[in-house]
Design a protein around this motif. Structure first.
Motif, PDB file in Angstrom:
ATOM      1  N   LYS A 388     -39.333 -62.308 -24.710  1.00 27.29           N
ATOM      2  CA  LYS A 388     -39.478 -61.644 -23.567  1.00 27.29           C
ATOM      3  C   LYS A 388     -37.993 -61.801 -22.885  1.00 27.29           C
ATOM      4  O   LYS A 388     -37.441 -60.982 -22.072  1.00 27.29           O
ATOM      5  CB  LYS A 388     -40.200 -62.119 -22.437  1.00 27.29           C
ATOM      6  CG  LYS A 388     -41.394 -61.144 -22.217  1.00 27.29           C
ATOM      7  CD  LYS A 388     -42.379 -61.654 -21.035  1.00 27.29           C
ATOM      8  CE  LYS A 388     -43.378 -60.656 -20.958  1.00 27.29           C
ATOM      9  NZ  LYS A 388     -44.663 -61.031 -20.403  1.00 27.29           N
ATOM     10  N   GLU A 411     -42.807 -64.838 -14.641  1.00 31.61           N
ATOM     11  CA  GLU A 411     -42.825 -63.335 -14.932  1.00 31.61           C
ATOM     12  C   GLU A 411     -42.255 -62.598 -13.966  1.00 31.61           C
ATOM     13  O   GLU A 411     -41.283 -61.785 -14.186  1.00 31.61           O
ATOM     14  CB  GLU A 411     -44.282 -62.938 -15.016  1.00 31.61           C
ATOM     15  CG  GLU A 411     -44.835 -61.624 -15.420  1.00 31.61           C
ATOM     16  CD  GLU A 411     -45.219 -61.603 -17.003  1.00 31.61           C
ATOM     17  OE1 GLU A 411     -45.509 -60.567 -17.224  1.00 31.61           O
ATOM     18  OE2 GLU A 411     -44.999 -63.001 -17.599  1.00 31.61           O
ATOM     19  N   VAL A 412     -42.611 -62.760 -12.628  1.00 34.00           N
ATOM     20  CA  VAL A 412     -42.008 -62.253 -11.563  1.00 34.00           C
ATOM     21  C   VAL A 412     -40.492 -62.349 -11.204  1.00 34.00           C
ATOM     22  O   VAL A 412     -39.782 -61.431 -11.161  1.00 34.00           O
ATOM     23  CB  VAL A 412     -42.753 -62.500 -10.146  1.00 34.00           C
ATOM     24  CG1 VAL A 412     -41.988 -62.042  -8.914  1.00 34.00           C
ATOM     25  CG2 VAL A 412     -44.055 -61.803 -10.100  1.00 34.00           C
ATOM     26  N   ALA A 414     -38.505 -63.082 -13.754  1.00 32.97           N
ATOM     27  CA  ALA A 414     -37.785 -62.684 -14.625  1.00 32.97           C
ATOM     28  C   ALA A 414     -37.519 -61.127 -14.497  1.00 32.97           C
ATOM     29  O   ALA A 414     -36.560 -60.552 -14.496  1.00 32.97           O
ATOM     30  CB  ALA A 414     -38.435 -62.823 -15.913  1.00 32.97           C
ATOM     31  N   GLU A 415     -38.598 -60.517 -13.695  1.00 32.65           N
ATOM     32  CA  GLU A 415     -38.233 -59.018 -13.397  1.00 32.65           C
ATOM     33  C   GLU A 415     -37.349 -58.727 -12.377  1.00 32.65           C
ATOM     34  O   GLU A 415     -36.475 -58.038 -12.509  1.00 32.65           O
ATOM     35  CB  GLU A 415     -39.453 -58.577 -12.707  1.00 32.65           C
ATOM     36  CG  GLU A 415     -40.835 -58.697 -13.756  1.00 32.65           C
ATOM     37  CD  GLU A 415     -41.163 -57.249 -14.067  1.00 32.65           C
ATOM     38  OE1 GLU A 415     -40.218 -56.164 -14.054  1.00 32.65           O
ATOM     39  OE2 GLU A 415     -42.391 -56.896 -15.009  1.00 32.65           O
ATOM     40  N   GLU A 416     -37.336 -59.627 -11.252  1.00 28.48           N
ATOM     41  CA  GLU A 416     -36.364 -59.463 -10.382  1.00 28.48           C
ATOM     42  C   GLU A 416     -35.036 -59.918 -10.794  1.00 28.48           C
ATOM     43  O   GLU A 416     -34.164 -59.207 -10.139  1.00 28.48           O
ATOM     44  CB  GLU A 416     -36.965 -60.825  -9.137  1.00 28.48           C
ATOM     45  CG  GLU A 416     -38.015 -60.381  -8.246  1.00 28.48           C
ATOM     46  CD  GLU A 416     -38.126 -61.611  -7.123  1.00 28.48           C
ATOM     47  OE1 GLU A 416     -39.158 -61.242  -6.661  1.00 28.48           O
ATOM     48  OE2 GLU A 416     -37.349 -62.180  -6.920  1.00 28.48           O
ATOM     49  N   ASP A 418     -34.051 -59.201 -13.570  1.00 27.11           N
ATOM     50  CA  ASP A 418     -33.780 -57.996 -14.622  1.00 27.11           C
ATOM     51  C   ASP A 418     -33.135 -58.536 -15.731  1.00 27.11           C
ATOM     52  O   ASP A 418     -32.235 -58.134 -16.596  1.00 27.11           O
ATOM     53  CB  ASP A 418     -32.667 -57.048 -13.807  1.00 27.11           C
ATOM     54  CG  ASP A 418     -32.657 -55.837 -14.696  1.00 27.11           C
ATOM     55  OD1 ASP A 418     -33.735 -55.549 -15.379  1.00 27.11           O
ATOM     56  OD2 ASP A 418     -31.630 -55.055 -14.553  1.00 27.11           O
ATOM     57  N   ILE A 420     -35.710 -59.334 -18.243  1.00 24.43           N
ATOM     58  CA  ILE A 420     -36.645 -59.127 -19.394  1.00 24.43           C
ATOM     59  C   ILE A 420     -36.007 -58.341 -20.767  1.00 24.43           C
ATOM     60  O   ILE A 420     -35.618 -57.215 -20.209  1.00 24.43           O
ATOM     61  CB  ILE A 420     -37.840 -58.459 -18.939  1.00 24.43           C
ATOM     62  CG1 ILE A 420     -38.507 -59.257 -17.872  1.00 24.43           C
ATOM     63  CG2 ILE A 420     -38.892 -57.996 -19.954  1.00 24.43           C
ATOM     64  CD1 ILE A 420     -39.916 -59.015 -17.375  1.00 24.43           C
ATOM     65  N   GLN A 422     -35.962 -55.817 -23.704  1.00 25.26           N
ATOM     66  CA  GLN A 422     -36.710 -54.750 -24.108  1.00 25.26           C
ATOM     67  C   GLN A 422     -36.764 -55.211 -25.634  1.00 25.26           C
ATOM     68  O   GLN A 422     -36.361 -55.067 -26.565  1.00 25.26           O
ATOM     69  CB  GLN A 422     -35.673 -53.366 -24.349  1.00 25.26           C
ATOM     70  CG  GLN A 422     -35.184 -53.036 -22.768  1.00 25.26           C
ATOM     71  CD  GLN A 422     -36.458 -52.540 -22.009  1.00 25.26           C
ATOM     72  OE1 GLN A 422     -37.491 -52.217 -22.518  1.00 25.26           O
ATOM     73  NE2 GLN A 422     -36.245 -52.356 -20.765  1.00 25.26           N
ATOM     74  N   LYS A 468     -30.385 -56.898 -22.694  1.00 27.76           N
ATOM     75  CA  LYS A 468     -31.446 -57.118 -22.626  1.00 27.76           C
ATOM     76  C   LYS A 468     -32.393 -56.571 -24.026  1.00 27.76           C
ATOM     77  O   LYS A 468     -33.640 -56.823 -24.097  1.00 27.76           O
ATOM     78  CB  LYS A 468     -32.080 -56.325 -21.322  1.00 27.76           C
ATOM     79  CG  LYS A 468     -31.586 -56.887 -20.261  1.00 27.76           C
ATOM     80  CD  LYS A 468     -32.495 -56.332 -18.851  1.00 27.76           C
ATOM     81  CE  LYS A 468     -32.355 -55.001 -18.734  1.00 27.76           C
ATOM     82  NZ  LYS A 468     -32.968 -54.383 -17.837  1.00 27.76           N
TER      83      LYS A 468
END
Ligand code: ADP
Ligand code: MG
Length: 485
Positions: A388, A411-412, A414-416, A418, A420, A422, A468
């Protein structure tokens, strides 16, 4: 080049006093605490006033049994107490309550590891219970010695080794092991600087191969592991020089001077006290049943040696990593938490020993103040292992963000951030198409056999995906796409 010193061998035995971290003193309910206002934790019992009687703190034998079990000692059933009589300003009772010929533990051993990797087992003679004296303070007033009786009556364990040690380094490692053990057992805080653990070193020298021991000298007042080693090394050289000069080694007690690393004479053993030991009339013998021993055994925590064994065999860590982690109970307990949430033991060790340690050093904080728990570190590791996030994004971006926002989920964040990667094929496939369209000349060269260009395409892919794209997956997909053209 061989020197005269090589002809000799040192023989060393240590007597270690460990102050027990009980709430009250050994024979009264005076508070046992370090750093309190001088002479505030003192009752008539600690002072031994006429008419007072000692009452026994059950924690002392419990702690003694813990240490004995951890060292493989034999635990005594019938424990007697004795009075050791002497006069000193910090001993208002005129005697110390101790165990004379019935120590709570006999035998046992401490295993040490030396810097060259070798191992050695140091036998224990005995461990016995006693009480501390008050503290004489010689360096606070130019004229007078000050006396603080808060320490009078604090419970101690005295741990006596056989004369099995052969160098300052061995003594250092032995003492470090004893300290580690009492800290794991949570019976003493092992602070040599504050004196909650103290060590007297008995040192003699003899020609290598000799069967008799030489005359021993006792050295006191070393307040760190390093100083114990320095004192011993100084003393070994001093004694060899005496023997070589044909002079006798005096039977004496010496004190260590930390400024220049030397030892100097304090008192001769010839004028030693006769302590007139006799059975303590105010305490009943203490009987320790097998049942009680088993009860104490069931409360023993995992010990550093057992954890080391588990880490090197079951977890397959190397010995260096395993010893760094088990060196401190706190670090080991944190590592235990991490690996209760991931089976990537090696990665867990790396994270604890590098990122976490570096952060603690940077912030100058203790592990107990570290904002993340073991599970959060394990979540980072799992995110890396599942592809991930990349290792570098985890340590450079996610970890710093998480320690500042410990309540956010991995999780959150890592999203914020950016970051994560592909890893789903269609997203990566889109990036691949972009790269192929943008580089027709390189595609032609690849098709005509220049397979080394795969690295170039991977670089381009990382650029357009902003790092990514999961590298392992991308590599396979881009190769497939190019080969299919
Ligand atoms: P003492 O009666 O002087 O207190 P002990 O026999 O009780 O002496 O031993 C005290 C400590 O000194 C123990 O740790 C022991 O291993 C150590 N020791 C005994 N003999 C020697 C020696 N010849 N050289 C170095 N250490 C010794
Ligand atoms: Mg002795």
């Amino acid at each position: 080049m061989s020197s005269i010193y090589d002809k000799y061998e040192a023989v060393i035995g240590l007597e270690v006093h460990a102050q027990l971290t009980t709430q009250s003193k050994a024979f009264s309910n005076d508070v046992n605490e370090y750093g309190a206002m001088p002479n505030h934790n003192v009752s008539p019992i600690s002072l031994g006033h006429p008419g007072t009687l000692p009452t026994f703190n059950q924690r002392s034998p419990e702690y003694g049994i813990k240490l004995g079990l951890a060292c493989g000692s034999e635990i005594r059933e019938q424990n007697l107490f004795a009075r050791k009589n002497y006069f000193y300003a910090d001993l208002p009772k005129g005697y110390q309550i101790t165990q004379f010929d019935t120590p709570i533990c006999n035998g046992g051993s401490i295993n040490i590891k030396l810097n060259d990797g070798s191992k050695k087992s140091i036998r224990l003679t005995r461990i016995h219970m006693e009480e501390d004296s008050g503290k004489s303070i010689h360096d606070q007033d130019p004229m007078f010695t000050l006396v603080d009786l808060n320490r009078a009556g604090v419970p101690l364990l005295e741990i006596v080794s056989e004369p099995d040690l052969r160098s300052g380094e061995e003594a250092y490692q032995y003492l470090a092991e004893v300290r580690k053990l009492v800290r794991y057992l949570d019976i003493c805080d092992g602070n040599l600087e504050e004196g909650s653990m103290r060590c007297d070193a008995n040192i003699s020298v003899r020609l290598k191969g000799a069967s008799e021991f030489g005359q021993k000298v006792e050295v006191k007042n070393m307040n760190s592991l390093r100083n114990v080693q320095r004192a011993i090394e100084f003393e070994i050289k001093r004694q060899i020089d005496l023997v070589e000069a044909g002079e006798p080694v005096d039977h004496e007690t010496r004190t260590f001077n930390a400024v220049d690393g030397s030892t100097s004479g304090m008192r001769s053993k010839e004028e030693a006290n006769d302590y007139r030991y006799f059975p303590e009339p105010d305490l009943l013998p203490l009987t320790i049943t097998q049942e009680y021993i088993e009860q104490v055994r069931s409360t023993l925590p995992a010990l550093p040696n057992e954890l080391f064994e588990k880490y090197t065999t079951t977890y397959k860590l190397n010995e260096y990593d395993a010893s760094v982690i088990t060196d401190s109970k706190e670090v080991a307990m944190f590592y235990e938490k991490v690996v209760s949430h991931t089976t990537n033991y090696k990665s867990a060790a790396n994270w604890v020993m590098t990122e976490v340690k570096a952060y603690l050093n940077e912030q100058a904080i203790h592990l107990s103040e570290f904002p993340l728990d073991g599970q959060q570190i394990a979540e980072i590791i799992t995110a890396i292992d599942s592809g991930k996030i990349s290792n570098s994004a985890a340590s450079q971006k996610l970890f710093p963000a998480l320690v500042s926002n410990p309540n956010k989920s991995v999780e959150v964040l890592a999203e914020e951030l950016d970051i994560i990667q592909q890893s789903d094929d269609s997203a990566i496939q889109q990036f691949i198409q972009e790269v192929i369209d943008a580089n027709p000349a390189e595609v032609e060269r690849y098709k005509s056999g220049d397979k080394k260009l795969l690295g170039f395409f991977m670089g381009q892919l990382m650029r357009v995906s902003k790092g990514k794209a999961d590298p392992k997956k991308s590599n396979q997909l881009i190769k497939n796409s190019l080969d299919a053209l």
